[in-house]
Design a protein around this motif. Structure first.
Motif, PDB file in Angstrom:
ATOM      1  N   UNK A  35       0.844  -1.312  -0.086  1.00 37.61           N
ATOM      2  CA  UNK A  35       0.009   0.209  -0.066  1.00 37.61           C
ATOM      3  C   UNK A  35       0.877   1.226  -0.167  1.00 37.61           C
ATOM      4  N   UNK A  36       2.034   1.182   0.779  1.00 35.69           N
ATOM      5  CA  UNK A  36       2.896   2.321   0.715  1.00 35.69           C
ATOM      6  C   UNK A  36       3.665   2.745  -0.446  1.00 35.69           C
ATOM      7  N   UNK A  37       3.905   1.479  -1.348  1.00 35.72           N
ATOM      8  CA  UNK A  37       4.740   1.637  -2.513  1.00 35.72           C
ATOM      9  C   UNK A  37       3.600   1.834  -3.705  1.00 35.72           C
ATOM     10  N   UNK A  38       2.358   1.856  -3.344  1.00 33.90           N
ATOM     11  CA  UNK A  38       1.306   2.045  -4.478  1.00 33.90           C
ATOM     12  C   UNK A  38       1.429   3.374  -4.850  1.00 33.90           C
ATOM     13  N   UNK A  39       1.858   3.850  -6.212  1.00 34.13           N
ATOM     14  CA  UNK A  39       1.949   5.126  -6.645  1.00 34.13           C
ATOM     15  C   UNK A  39       0.516   5.368  -7.172  1.00 34.13           C
ATOM     16  N   UNK A  40      -0.124   6.517  -7.203  1.00 32.20           N
ATOM     17  CA  UNK A  40      -1.247   7.046  -7.702  1.00 32.20           C
ATOM     18  C   UNK A  40      -0.962   7.876  -8.918  1.00 32.20           C
ATOM     19  N   UNK A  41      -1.226   7.318 -10.183  1.00 32.19           N
ATOM     20  CA  UNK A  41      -0.692   7.876 -11.567  1.00 32.19           C
ATOM     21  C   UNK A  41      -2.117   7.690 -12.334  1.00 32.19           C
ATOM     22  N   UNK A  42      -3.307   7.760 -11.821  1.00 26.89           N
ATOM     23  CA  UNK A  42      -4.251   7.398 -12.932  1.00 26.89           C
ATOM     24  C   UNK A  42      -5.344   8.604 -12.172  1.00 26.89           C
ATOM     25  N   UNK A  43      -6.028   9.267 -12.985  1.00 26.22           N
ATOM     26  CA  UNK A  43      -7.092   9.934 -12.515  1.00 26.22           C
ATOM     27  C   UNK A  43      -8.446   9.489 -12.085  1.00 26.22           C
ATOM     28  N   UNK A  44      -9.006   8.558 -12.912  1.00 25.85           N
ATOM     29  CA  UNK A  44     -10.018   7.712 -12.203  1.00 25.85           C
ATOM     30  C   UNK A  44      -9.840   6.821 -10.767  1.00 25.85           C
ATOM     31  N   UNK A  45      -8.839   6.331 -10.850  1.00 25.48           N
ATOM     32  CA  UNK A  45      -8.221   5.712  -9.505  1.00 25.48           C
ATOM     33  C   UNK A  45      -8.411   6.771  -8.289  1.00 25.48           C
ATOM     34  N   UNK A  46      -7.571   7.860  -8.652  1.00 23.29           N
ATOM     35  CA  UNK A  46      -7.309   8.870  -7.810  1.00 23.29           C
ATOM     36  C   UNK A  46      -8.646   9.177  -7.131  1.00 23.29           C
ATOM     37  N   UNK A  47      -9.728   9.465  -8.074  1.00 24.30           N
ATOM     38  CA  UNK A  47     -10.914   9.587  -7.671  1.00 24.30           C
ATOM     39  C   UNK A  47     -11.535   8.669  -6.666  1.00 24.30           C
ATOM     40  N   UNK A  48     -11.505   7.694  -7.218  1.00 22.42           N
ATOM     41  CA  UNK A  48     -12.172   6.577  -6.334  1.00 22.42           C
ATOM     42  C   UNK A  48     -11.816   6.366  -5.140  1.00 22.42           C
ATOM     43  N   UNK A  49     -10.253   6.463  -4.966  1.00 17.83           N
ATOM     44  CA  UNK A  49      -9.559   6.409  -3.709  1.00 17.83           C
ATOM     45  C   UNK A  49     -10.126   7.647  -2.727  1.00 17.83           C
ATOM     46  N   UNK A  50     -10.228   8.672  -3.152  1.00 21.68           N
ATOM     47  CA  UNK A  50     -10.655   9.781  -2.634  1.00 21.68           C
ATOM     48  C   UNK A  50     -12.426   9.787  -2.170  1.00 21.68           C
ATOM     49  N   UNK A  51     -13.082   9.206  -2.942  1.00 25.45           N
ATOM     50  CA  UNK A  51     -14.490   8.836  -2.604  1.00 25.45           C
ATOM     51  C   UNK A  51     -14.566   7.647  -1.714  1.00 25.45           C
ATOM     52  N   UNK A  52     -13.643   6.834  -1.685  1.00 22.27           N
ATOM     53  CA  UNK A  52     -13.926   5.532  -0.834  1.00 22.27           C
ATOM     54  C   UNK A  52     -13.275   5.503   0.396  1.00 22.27           C
ATOM     55  N   UNK A  53     -12.034   6.292   0.623  1.00 18.06           N
ATOM     56  CA  UNK A  53     -11.415   6.539   1.919  1.00 18.06           C
ATOM     57  C   UNK A  53     -11.794   7.883   2.423  1.00 18.06           C
ATOM     58  N   UNK A  54     -12.659   7.762   3.705  1.00 20.04           N
ATOM     59  CA  UNK A  54     -13.134   9.088   4.287  1.00 20.04           C
ATOM     60  C   UNK A  54     -12.074   9.917   4.712  1.00 20.04           C
ATOM     61  N   UNK A  55     -12.243  11.414   4.676  1.00 20.99           N
ATOM     62  CA  UNK A  55     -11.308  12.311   5.273  1.00 20.99           C
ATOM     63  C   UNK A  55     -11.299  12.222   6.683  1.00 20.99           C
ATOM     64  N   UNK A  56     -12.376  11.914   7.392  1.00 22.84           N
ATOM     65  CA  UNK A  56     -12.408  11.808   8.817  1.00 22.84           C
ATOM     66  C   UNK A  56     -13.037  10.420   9.216  1.00 22.84           C
ATOM     67  N   UNK A  57     -12.998  10.007  10.367  1.00 22.59           N
ATOM     68  CA  UNK A  57     -13.673   8.605  10.962  1.00 22.59           C
ATOM     69  C   UNK A  57     -14.909   8.829  11.000  1.00 22.59           C
ATOM     70  N   UNK A  58     -15.640   8.021  10.144  1.00 21.63           N
ATOM     71  CA  UNK A  58     -17.266   7.944   9.931  1.00 21.63           C
ATOM     72  C   UNK A  58     -17.807   7.450  11.330  1.00 21.63           C
TER      73      UNK A  58
END
Length: 109
Positions: A35-58
């Motif tokens: 997970x630490x070594x996974x680079x984010x270099x794709x526009x769609x994947x970056x959006x999915x990551x930001x939508x799936x992982x919340x910014x604060x604890x739900x």
């Protein structure tokens, strides 16, 4: 302005050890490294990551029972991969802002 030199020692002070040990944490090390070594270099994947992982604890809540307020603390830190997911979300936000020039305020709490 003079600099201050710290010349004495603190015999009872031990710096915090952030490295977790034990068989369970060692079992998760390959996943952590992946997970630490996974680079984010794709526009769609970056959006999915930001939508799936919340910014604060739900899970953090205030519940009112019988006129008293019960505070349930954030439980996300109990997730053994919490730091890696937060790091991945940060890399995705950085990619969207820096590389794509996108406004990321919709993903910020």
């Amino acid at each position: 302005m003079e600099s201050i030199n710290h010349t004495h020692s603190h015999p009872n002070y031990h710096p915090p050890n952030n490295k977790k040990s034990g068989w369970f944490h060692n079992l998760l090390n390959p996943v952590r490294n992946w997970l630490d070594g996974m680079p984010v270099k794709n526009y769609r994947i970056a959006h999915v990551i930001c939508q799936v992982i919340p910014c604060c604890c739900p899970f953090e809540r205030n519940i009112s029972l019988f006129g008293r307020t019960l505070h349930i603390p954030p439980l996300c830190k109990l997730n053994p991969l919490y730091d890696e997911f937060v790091g991945m979300r940060f890399r995705a936000l950085s990619y969207l802002a820096d590389e794509c020039g996108e406004d990321i305020t919709k993903y910020i709490c």
